[in-house]
Design an enzyme around this catalytic site. Structure first.
Site, mmCIF file in Angstrom:
data_model
loop_
_atom_site.group_PDB
_atom_site.id
_atom_site.type_symbol
_atom_site.label_atom_id
_atom_site.label_comp_id
_atom_site.label_asym_id
_atom_site.label_seq_id
_atom_site.Cartn_x
_atom_site.Cartn_y
_atom_site.Cartn_z
ATOM 1 N N ASP A 188 -33.296 -48.220 50.808
ATOM 2 C CA ASP A 188 -33.604 -47.813 49.430
ATOM 3 C C ASP A 188 -33.493 -48.983 48.449
ATOM 4 O OD1 ASP A 188 -30.832 -47.682 50.135
ATOM 5 O OD2 ASP A 188 -30.427 -46.823 48.163
ATOM 6 N N GLU A 189 -34.188 -48.839 47.390
ATOM 7 C CA GLU A 189 -34.049 -49.709 46.209
ATOM 8 C C GLU A 189 -33.930 -51.204 46.522
ATOM 9 O OE1 GLU A 189 -31.734 -46.691 43.204
ATOM 10 O OE2 GLU A 189 -30.531 -47.635 44.775
#
Ligand code: TNX
Length: 519
Positions: free
Chosen positions: A334-335
């Site tokens: 993620d991210e």
């Protein structure tokens, strides 16, 4: 003058009444038992079974795991009753007043976790296709007993259960919670308590978010600085901490006794500052970063074009896979805002191959759908439905964790003292009133493995905080995962939840006492 009943006659009457009430079973209604998650079907027979110090827990063959399940049931019943119930091997026909646990051949719809619980006046029978189902059914036995059964000390009272039959099995096979032990570290005992609380609501997965920018929480023997340096920080500047491999194995075993699978996550290539601070060679510029105690996201990345990075991942995943009996390892993903998309895809493709080489399957946050997905890779939807749909187009199954519904770190309302609110504030009605298979157009039931409720711990520091953000929302999530949508509705749920508060109090859970529970 009024005619008085002679004293001797009155005494006789009272004795007769008392004797009568002892010997016969009081009328009770099984439909009045407050059950979470709500079972698939229930028939009541309007009488009662009494649990006494003479009740036997019987297992029909000498299966070790079934015997262990019997002892688990005894361990749940003995503290409050003060009884010393024991598991014995025997047939239910031999004696009355027993709880008989039995593996049988139930219809395939019961699967591994379904069970049939039959409560008669003189005995209880709990049947399932596997011990997993017995463990789930044991939670129902708990909830059919009076709330006081959850007390940790002996309570003087009678222990009646309403009679009838419950047939029950889950709608989704994956019903999880996630605990972020990286932003703030939590002790083995805290994790065990969390496992116990999840087990009570028939959840079957605990995903542990073991690494992030602020901390590395699992001992990796071949890369000792990960914990020596990376384990020494946490959000807000506390001392951090980590699990030794022995402690991790202890958690895994504790969970497995409750038929909960631990899924470990090593977040990569972003959310890696703790590793980057521990080993300079993992950085593209060869320099170690500083430890980080803030709560920003998306600023770190492993160096995706250095070979040492993949040696590092291989060592970490290898050691983790060796102590993880569950089939999945979570690689985060993620991210990764400072990783170029091209590099990100290259990295996720290689990371998946490494996990597979250690005989595990991959789960990743929804961004991993940008990469080529290996067969069996699972995409965990949290933010972008386009990513989840892309994953499905690449044949992946999806875990539903929409931040606006199941993120346990989201505040209940603007007054909640801890938690975040970037996705939403999530009151009990919002947390409960949604259905995985209709939440995103294009994601249908066959695409969904199940649901998971993540608790990120930027603002969560103590077990009390964990309980406050988790309860009672997770009870609703457990029902969404277990009970088919057509059997669920908010009015019925909140009515039952109001009655369940007393049990939460006896379980000593620091739950959020929403206004919705008070009306
Ligand atoms: C987003 S959800 C994150 C986490 C944060 C969380 C806070 C996800 C995959 N990434 O790093 O802790 O928001 O709510």
């Amino acid at each position: 003058m009024k005619k008085l009943i002679p004293f001797s006659k009155l005494l006789f009457l009272i004795i007769a009444l008392v004797l009568n009430s002892c010997s016969s079973s009081p009328e009770m209604k099984l439909s009045e038992a407050v059950l979470f998650p709500k079972p698939v079907s229930l028939i009541e027979t309007n009488s009662s079974f009494q649990l006494t110090d003479q009740t036997k827990i019987l297992v029909s063959n000498d299966s070790k795991v079934l015997f262990k399940a019997g002892n688990y049931l005894a361990s749940l019943l003995n503290p409050a009753t003060g009884f010393n119930l024991k598991t014995e091997i025997g047939s239910e026909k031999e004696v009355t007043n027993n709880i008989h646990l039995k593996i049988s051949n139930l219809d395939t719809k019961f699967g591994d976790e379904g069970y049939k619980l039959r409560i008669d006046e003189d005995k209880i029978s709990l049947e399932a296709n596997s011990v997993e189902g017995i463990i789930r059914g044991i939670q129902t036995i708990r909830q059919v007993l009076p709330n006081e059964i959850e007390a940790s000390n002996k309570i003087e009272q009678s222990w009646y259960m309403a009679t009838g039959e419950i047939q029950d099995y889950p709608d989704y096979k994956y019903r999880g919670a996630m605990l972020d032990v990286a932003r703030h570290f939590f002790s083995v005992d805290d994790v065990k308590r969390y496992i116990d609380l999840l087990a009570a609501y028939k959840l079957n997965v605990l995903h542990l978010h073991l690494s992030d920018d602020q901390g590395w929480r699992i001992e990796i023997k071949s890369w000792p600085n990960l914990t020596a340096i990376g384990g020494s920080a946490e959000v807000g500047g506390g001392e951090g901490g980590f699990y030794t491999q022995e402690q991790y194995k202890d958690i895994v075993e504790y969970a497995s006794d409750r038929y909960i699978t631990i899924i470990p996550e090593i977040d990569m290539p972003g959310h890696t500052n703790a590793a980057l601070a521990s080993y300079p060679e993992l950085n593209c510029d060869g320099k170690a970063t500083q430890l980080y105690t803030g709560i920003k996201v998306g600023f770190s990345t492993l160096c995706t074009d250095k070979e040492i990075t993949y040696k590092f991942i291989d060592d970490v995943i290898g050691e983790l896979a060796a102590i993880t009996p569950g089939e999945y390892i979570h690689i985060g993903g993620d991210e990764s805002h400072v990783t170029e998309m091209e590099d990100y895809i290259y990295f996720i493709n290689r990371a998946q191959k490494i996990v597979l080489a250690h005989n595990k399957k991959v789960i990743g946050w929804d961004e991993i759908a940008h990469a080529d997905l290996e067969e069996n890779t699972v995409v965990q939807f949290w933010a972008k439905k386009e990513n989840a749909l892309k994953g499905i187009a690449k044949n992946a199954k999806v875990i539903m964790s929409p931040a606006t519904k199941v993120y346990l770190d989201m505040k209940y309302d603007s007054l909640t003292k801890i938690g975040l609110s970037w996705a939403a504030t999530i009151e009990l009605d919002s947390a409960y009133s949604w259905t995985p298979e209709t939440f995103v157009e294009g994601i249908t039931k066959k695409d969904i493995l199940g649901i998971e409720s993540p608790l990120w711990s930027e603002t969560i520091e103590t077990m009390d905080d964990i309980e406050y953000m988790t309860f009672p929302r997770i009870i609703g999530h457990s029902e969404i995962g277990w009970t088919p949508a057509e059997n669920r509705n908010w009015e019925d749920y909140i009515t039952r939840l109001k009655k369940h508060r007393e049990r939460l109090e006896i379980m000593d859970i620091n739950y959020y006492n929403s206004n919705l529970l008070l009306e």
